[in-house]
Design a protein around this motif. Structure first.
Motif, PDB file in Angstrom:
ATOM      1  N   GLN A 106       0.869  -1.147   0.022  1.00 13.02           N
ATOM      2  CA  GLN A 106       0.108   0.028  -0.028  1.00 13.02           C
ATOM      3  C   GLN A 106       0.821   1.211   0.013  1.00 13.02           C
ATOM      4  O   GLN A 106       1.923   1.209   0.628  1.00 13.02           O
ATOM      5  N   TRP A 107       0.451   2.093  -0.647  1.00 16.26           N
ATOM      6  CA  TRP A 107       1.012   3.541  -0.752  1.00 16.26           C
ATOM      7  C   TRP A 107      -0.255   4.644  -0.586  1.00 16.26           C
ATOM      8  O   TRP A 107      -0.811   4.738  -1.693  1.00 16.26           O
ATOM      9  N   LEU A 108      -0.170   5.261   0.366  1.00 16.99           N
ATOM     10  CA  LEU A 108      -1.342   6.196   0.761  1.00 16.99           C
ATOM     11  C   LEU A 108      -1.111   7.635   1.019  1.00 16.99           C
ATOM     12  O   LEU A 108       0.221   7.923   1.369  1.00 16.99           O
ATOM     13  N   TYR A 109      -1.532   8.572   0.130  1.00 16.83           N
ATOM     14  CA  TYR A 109      -1.261   9.853  -0.027  1.00 16.83           C
ATOM     15  C   TYR A 109      -2.207  10.883   0.270  1.00 16.83           C
ATOM     16  O   TYR A 109      -3.724  10.418  -0.034  1.00 16.83           O
ATOM     17  N   VAL A 110      -2.023  11.688   1.023  1.00 20.89           N
ATOM     18  CA  VAL A 110      -2.945  12.597   1.774  1.00 20.89           C
ATOM     19  C   VAL A 110      -3.008  14.062   0.739  1.00 20.89           C
ATOM     20  O   VAL A 110      -2.036  14.913   0.921  1.00 20.89           O
ATOM     21  N   GLY A 162      -1.109   5.797  15.484  1.00 20.65           N
ATOM     22  CA  GLY A 162      -0.459   6.895  16.368  1.00 20.65           C
ATOM     23  C   GLY A 162       0.115   8.138  15.621  1.00 20.65           C
ATOM     24  O   GLY A 162       0.750   8.846  16.303  1.00 20.65           O
ATOM     25  N   GLU A 163       0.129   8.050  14.337  1.00 24.19           N
ATOM     26  CA  GLU A 163       0.863   9.000  13.543  1.00 24.19           C
ATOM     27  C   GLU A 163      -0.176  10.132  12.713  1.00 24.19           C
ATOM     28  O   GLU A 163      -1.271   9.669  12.711  1.00 24.19           O
ATOM     29  N   GLN A 164       0.190  11.206  13.055  1.00 28.00           N
ATOM     30  CA  GLN A 164      -0.495  12.326  12.165  1.00 28.00           C
ATOM     31  C   GLN A 164       0.087  12.634  10.873  1.00 28.00           C
ATOM     32  O   GLN A 164       1.152  12.831  10.808  1.00 28.00           O
ATOM     33  N   LEU A 165      -0.744  12.662   9.893  1.00 22.55           N
ATOM     34  CA  LEU A 165      -0.350  12.721   8.378  1.00 22.55           C
ATOM     35  C   LEU A 165      -1.065  14.140   7.872  1.00 22.55           C
ATOM     36  O   LEU A 165      -2.247  14.043   8.081  1.00 22.55           O
ATOM     37  N   GLU A 166      -0.562  15.099   7.376  1.00 21.76           N
ATOM     38  CA  GLU A 166      -1.171  16.053   6.666  1.00 21.76           C
ATOM     39  C   GLU A 166      -1.097  16.201   5.131  1.00 21.76           C
ATOM     40  O   GLU A 166      -0.310  15.297   4.631  1.00 21.76           O
ATOM     41  N   LYS A 167      -1.837  17.308   4.559  1.00 18.88           N
ATOM     42  CA  LYS A 167      -1.636  17.531   3.253  1.00 18.88           C
ATOM     43  C   LYS A 167      -0.038  17.198   2.524  1.00 18.88           C
ATOM     44  O   LYS A 167       0.677  18.001   2.982  1.00 18.88           O
ATOM     45  N   GLY A 168       0.017  16.226   1.724  1.00 14.99           N
ATOM     46  CA  GLY A 168       1.446  16.048   1.041  1.00 14.99           C
ATOM     47  C   GLY A 168       2.054  15.097   1.710  1.00 14.99           C
ATOM     48  O   GLY A 168       3.067  14.624   1.177  1.00 14.99           O
ATOM     49  N   ASP A 169       1.579  14.634   3.045  1.00 12.35           N
ATOM     50  CA  ASP A 169       2.171  13.278   3.547  1.00 12.35           C
ATOM     51  C   ASP A 169       1.770  11.922   2.769  1.00 12.35           C
ATOM     52  O   ASP A 169       0.776  11.819   2.193  1.00 12.35           O
ATOM     53  N   ALA A 170       2.523  10.992   3.021  1.00 14.56           N
ATOM     54  CA  ALA A 170       2.434   9.710   2.521  1.00 14.56           C
ATOM     55  C   ALA A 170       2.687   8.638   3.615  1.00 14.56           C
ATOM     56  O   ALA A 170       3.670   8.813   4.283  1.00 14.56           O
ATOM     57  N   VAL A 171       1.924   7.351   3.388  1.00 11.65           N
ATOM     58  CA  VAL A 171       2.347   6.449   4.209  1.00 11.65           C
ATOM     59  C   VAL A 171       2.318   4.986   3.411  1.00 11.65           C
ATOM     60  O   VAL A 171       1.519   4.872   2.391  1.00 11.65           O
ATOM     61  N   SER A 172       3.380   4.103   3.602  1.00  8.73           N
ATOM     62  CA  SER A 172       3.312   3.000   3.031  1.00  8.73           C
ATOM     63  C   SER A 172       3.629   1.709   4.037  1.00  8.73           C
ATOM     64  O   SER A 172       3.926   1.701   4.985  1.00  8.73           O
ATOM     65  N   CYS A 186      -5.240   6.010  -2.674  1.00 13.01           N
ATOM     66  CA  CYS A 186      -4.379   4.814  -2.110  1.00 13.01           C
ATOM     67  C   CYS A 186      -4.068   4.074  -3.502  1.00 13.01           C
ATOM     68  O   CYS A 186      -4.936   3.751  -4.180  1.00 13.01           O
ATOM     69  N   PHE A 187      -2.826   3.533  -3.532  1.00 19.64           N
ATOM     70  CA  PHE A 187      -2.096   2.828  -4.636  1.00 19.64           C
ATOM     71  C   PHE A 187      -1.964   1.563  -4.053  1.00 19.64           C
ATOM     72  O   PHE A 187      -1.331   1.365  -2.868  1.00 19.64           O
ATOM     73  N   GLN A 188      -2.325   0.360  -4.636  1.00 19.39           N
ATOM     74  CA  GLN A 188      -2.137  -1.113  -4.222  1.00 19.39           C
ATOM     75  C   GLN A 188      -1.003  -1.642  -5.278  1.00 19.39           C
ATOM     76  O   GLN A 188      -1.378  -1.275  -6.589  1.00 19.39           O
TER      77      GLN A 188
END
Length: 241
Positions: A182-186, A195-205, A223-225
């Motif tokens: 997974q690669w998720l973009y805000v 437990g993490e805060q993500l704002e505009k322009g942040d991503a998590v995988s 979200c990209f799979q």
């Protein structure tokens, strides 16, 4: 779970364009490729009203135009003009070559230009559109693009794209397909997950399912799979860089 924060060094201005060029693979500092499998480049773009990109060619890239604010116009070599917005997406399977020009004749636009490495080079060039009269679904993930017949936009790669609009204080599970990362973009707003805060322009995988997320503020997420081991060509004008 790996996190990429919006980085001012990714940002550059070019005339009426403000662009943050994201190399998705950089979310993992240990990775040898700046692409995340076949997910090569994401340009987060803000384009001023009255702008135009003259007729140009794309080759051997799969390019998704994802707009959530404002609108722009795609025009092909035959002079056919197609307005794009949150209600109409475009996927360009460039293959051996597709020519077009883009403009923002009415209002400013904010969008992602997502560039993906296809599975093979020099396939037929084509352009596809996805119409959704109500725009981005609220509270429900929508499959936008993928390699199978269930996807409204057909990608020539083992990669799926989803989006969602979340209202503040709402919660959702992140789409997950076994064996894919997974690669998720805000794109807009603010969320919390794990437990993490993500704002505009942040991503998590993550290579395993991401935890449920909560919208701290109204948010738009993409979200990209991704099949990290997928066969992919690196001869695209943009994705091959």
């Amino acid at each position: 779970m790996k996190i990429m924060r919006a980085n001012p060094t990714q940002l550059f201005a070019w005339g009426p364009f403000t662009i943050r060029r994201i190399r998705p693979g950089e979310i993992d500092p240990a990775a040898s490729d700046r692409a995340f499998g076949p997910l090569a480049v994401i340009d987060h773009m803000q384009i001023e009203n009255g702008s135009q990109i003259a007729m140009h060619q794309h080759v051997n890239d799969e390019i998704l135009h994802y707009i959530w604010r404002g609108s722009m116009v795609h025009e092909n070599q035959q002079g056919e003009r197609t307005p794009l917005s949150a209600k109409k997406l475009m996927l360009m399977n460039a293959g051996r070559g597709v020519w077009h020009q883009e403009s923002t004749p009415l209002v400013n636009a904010e969008m992602l230009q997502v560039v993906i490495r296809p599975d093979e080079a020099d396939q037929e060039g084509r352009v596809q559109f996805m119409v959704r009269p109500d725009g981005i679904s609220v509270g429900e993930w929508t499959l936008l693009a993928g390699p199978n017949s269930d996807a409204p936009l057909a990608l020539r790669q083992n990669l799926f794209v989803y989006d969602i609009q979340l209202l503040a204080q709402s919660t959702t599970e992140v789409p997950y397909r076994p064996g894919m990362a997974q690669w998720l973009y805000v794109a807009e707003g603010e969320i919390t997950l794990g437990g993490e805060q993500l704002e505009k322009g942040d991503a998590v995988s993550a290579s395993q399912p991401l935890p449920p997320l909560n919208a701290s503020r109204d948010a738009i997420l993409v979200c990209f799979q991704v099949d990290l081991a997928a066969k992919a060509t690196r001869v695209g004008h943009i994705s091959g860089q």
